[in-house]
Write a protein that holds these residues in place. Structure first.
Motif, PDB file in Angstrom:
ATOM      1  N   GLY A 187      11.101   0.826   2.521  1.00  0.00           N
ATOM      2  CA  GLY A 187      11.958   1.974   2.787  1.00  0.00           C
ATOM      3  C   GLY A 187      13.327   1.948   2.156  1.00  0.00           C
ATOM      4  O   GLY A 187      13.796   2.972   1.671  1.00  0.00           O
ATOM      5  N   VAL A 188      13.995   0.798   2.120  1.00  0.00           N
ATOM      6  CA  VAL A 188      15.362   0.772   1.604  1.00  0.00           C
ATOM      7  C   VAL A 188      15.421   1.102   0.108  1.00  0.00           C
ATOM      8  O   VAL A 188      16.221   1.955  -0.299  1.00  0.00           O
ATOM      9  N   PRO A 189      14.612   0.482  -0.754  1.00  0.00           N
ATOM     10  CA  PRO A 189      14.651   0.866  -2.171  1.00  0.00           C
ATOM     11  C   PRO A 189      14.303   2.341  -2.388  1.00  0.00           C
ATOM     12  O   PRO A 189      14.897   3.013  -3.239  1.00  0.00           O
ATOM     13  N   GLU A 190      13.359   2.836  -1.606  1.00  0.00           N
ATOM     14  CA  GLU A 190      12.957   4.235  -1.731  1.00  0.00           C
ATOM     15  C   GLU A 190      14.099   5.172  -1.330  1.00  0.00           C
ATOM     16  O   GLU A 190      14.339   6.208  -1.972  1.00  0.00           O
ATOM     17  N   GLN A 191      14.817   4.795  -0.284  1.00  0.00           N
ATOM     18  CA  GLN A 191      15.971   5.581   0.142  1.00  0.00           C
ATOM     19  C   GLN A 191      17.078   5.531  -0.907  1.00  0.00           C
ATOM     20  O   GLN A 191      17.767   6.537  -1.153  1.00  0.00           O
ATOM     21  N   GLU A 192      17.254   4.377  -1.539  1.00  0.00           N
ATOM     22  CA  GLU A 192      18.249   4.257  -2.597  1.00  0.00           C
ATOM     23  C   GLU A 192      17.914   5.158  -3.779  1.00  0.00           C
ATOM     24  O   GLU A 192      18.799   5.772  -4.370  1.00  0.00           O
ATOM     25  N   PHE A 193      16.638   5.242  -4.116  1.00  0.00           N
ATOM     26  CA  PHE A 193      16.240   6.132  -5.214  1.00  0.00           C
ATOM     27  C   PHE A 193      16.619   7.569  -4.893  1.00  0.00           C
ATOM     28  O   PHE A 193      17.224   8.267  -5.712  1.00  0.00           O
ATOM     29  N   GLU A 194      16.271   8.021  -3.693  1.00  0.00           N
ATOM     30  CA  GLU A 194      16.555   9.404  -3.328  1.00  0.00           C
ATOM     31  C   GLU A 194      18.058   9.651  -3.228  1.00  0.00           C
ATOM     32  O   GLU A 194      18.543  10.730  -3.605  1.00  0.00           O
ATOM     33  N   ILE A 220       0.841  -1.208   0.000  1.00  0.00           N
ATOM     34  CA  ILE A 220       0.000   0.000   0.000  1.00  0.00           C
ATOM     35  C   ILE A 220       0.872   1.252   0.000  1.00  0.00           C
ATOM     36  O   ILE A 220       0.591   2.229  -0.704  1.00  0.00           O
ATOM     37  N   LEU A 221       1.953   1.236   0.772  1.00  0.00           N
ATOM     38  CA  LEU A 221       2.864   2.376   0.804  1.00  0.00           C
ATOM     39  C   LEU A 221       3.489   2.614  -0.569  1.00  0.00           C
ATOM     40  O   LEU A 221       3.626   3.761  -1.024  1.00  0.00           O
ATOM     41  N   MET A 222       3.850   1.552  -1.250  1.00  0.00           N
ATOM     42  CA  MET A 222       4.440   1.684  -2.582  1.00  0.00           C
ATOM     43  C   MET A 222       3.428   2.241  -3.584  1.00  0.00           C
ATOM     44  O   MET A 222       3.765   3.073  -4.435  1.00  0.00           O
ATOM     45  N   CYS A 223       2.175   1.819  -3.469  1.00  0.00           N
ATOM     46  CA  CYS A 223       1.117   2.398  -4.310  1.00  0.00           C
ATOM     47  C   CYS A 223       0.928   3.879  -3.990  1.00  0.00           C
ATOM     48  O   CYS A 223       0.771   4.714  -4.892  1.00  0.00           O
ATOM     49  N   HIS A 224       0.944   4.206  -2.706  1.00  0.00           N
ATOM     50  CA  HIS A 224       0.768   5.584  -2.256  1.00  0.00           C
ATOM     51  C   HIS A 224       1.841   6.495  -2.856  1.00  0.00           C
ATOM     52  O   HIS A 224       1.552   7.606  -3.311  1.00  0.00           O
ATOM     53  N   ASP A 225       3.081   6.017  -2.896  1.00  0.00           N
ATOM     54  CA  ASP A 225       4.168   6.788  -3.488  1.00  0.00           C
ATOM     55  C   ASP A 225       3.879   7.139  -4.945  1.00  0.00           C
ATOM     56  O   ASP A 225       4.217   8.228  -5.406  1.00  0.00           O
ATOM     57  N   ARG A 226       3.281   6.214  -5.657  1.00  0.00           N
ATOM     58  CA  ARG A 226       3.125   6.378  -7.098  1.00  0.00           C
ATOM     59  C   ARG A 226       1.809   7.036  -7.498  1.00  0.00           C
ATOM     60  O   ARG A 226       1.731   7.692  -8.539  1.00  0.00           O
ATOM     61  N   LEU A 227       0.771   6.850  -6.700  1.00  0.00           N
ATOM     62  CA  LEU A 227      -0.518   7.466  -7.032  1.00  0.00           C
ATOM     63  C   LEU A 227      -0.627   8.883  -6.495  1.00  0.00           C
ATOM     64  O   LEU A 227      -1.428   9.684  -6.979  1.00  0.00           O
TER      65      LEU A 227
END
Length: 243
Positions: free
Chosen positions: A223-230, A156-163
């Motif tokens: 969180g880890v993949p998202e932090q890597e992106f940033e 759900i968090l990953m969907c939230h990031d993208r929507l």
């Protein structure tokens, strides 16, 4: 007319140097990306690379017996298929839009030409390939080591990031397919998250009530993949307000 980089929200296109973006701009074609649109099919020749501006898609692995599982999720932060950056024009998996949106597409040949003209063009795209591989690795970790309700919180968090919206139009059936779970199990997991006042589950949609609580509930699976992106690509914070 070629789009202006300042009018684009796709984070891979905005990450390109102005000169590198100019190599691609004349070939950017705006396209609708309806739900269930297949961007790539196993072992079929690829023609275009897609840069979504909205919507959610999935890379799904397929077994020889037809079993399907989500390997990774993408949206306005990325591009697909990533294999085109290493010069390949076929993939062994499905790339499909699951929540409708729109974006830009570019002929593969235009991407190759840009790569030959600029040594810096590939840099952010290759970094994204690393980020996506990290996401796939954490999906494997979540599938093996985390409870279904924790996996659901991550998803759900990953969907939230993208929507970029607190309300997401997603059905129990769709969630079950993406998580590789049975629908009754997903329904129970949604009730658990709702009982913790983290979400509100409606017919055909999920509303996020407490994002920070969801992140805590996901217990390190998110969180880890998202932090890597940033760390590698991001130059601005992700907004969760409707686009």
């Amino acid at each position: 007319m070629a789009p202006n980089q300042g009018q684009i929200s796709n984070r891979m296109l905005t990450a390109l140097d102005l000169r590198d973006f100019a190599l691609l701009a004349p070939y950017l074609e705006r396209v609708d990306l309806p739900a269930q649109f297949q961007i790539a099919k196993p072992r079929e020749r690829l023609e275009h690379v897609y840069f979504p501006e909205s919507g959610i898609g999935a890379v799904m692995t397929v077994s020889s017996t037809g079993q399907i599982a989500e390997a990774g999720m993408f949206g306005w932060e990325g591009f697909v298929p990533t294999a085109t950056i290493i010069g390949d024009n076929v993939v062994p998996y499905i790339v499909e839009m699951n929540i409708a949106g729109w974006g830009y597409r570019v002929p593969i040949e235009a991407m190759r030409q840009a790569t030959m003209e600029s040594s810096s063009f590939q840099v952010p795209l290759i970094k994204y390939m690393h980020v996506f591989a990290t996401q796939v690795a954490y999906t494997a970790l979540a599938n093996i080591r985390y409870l279904l309700e924790q996996r659901l919180a991550r998803w759900i968090l990953m969907c939230h990031d993208r929507l970029r919206s607190d309300e997401m139009c997603i059905t129990h059936e769709y969630i079950a397919l993406m998580l590789g779970a049975r629908r009754p199990g997903v329904t129970t997991a949604l009730h658990i998250l709702e009982g913790h006042r983290l979400i509100r589950s409606l017919r055909g949609s999920v509303v996020i009530r407490d994002r920070e609580g969801l992140e805590a509930f996901a217990a390190g699976s998110y969180g880890v993949p998202e932090q890597e992106f940033e760390r590698l690509i991001g130059s601005r914070a992700i907004s969760h307000k409707p686009a």
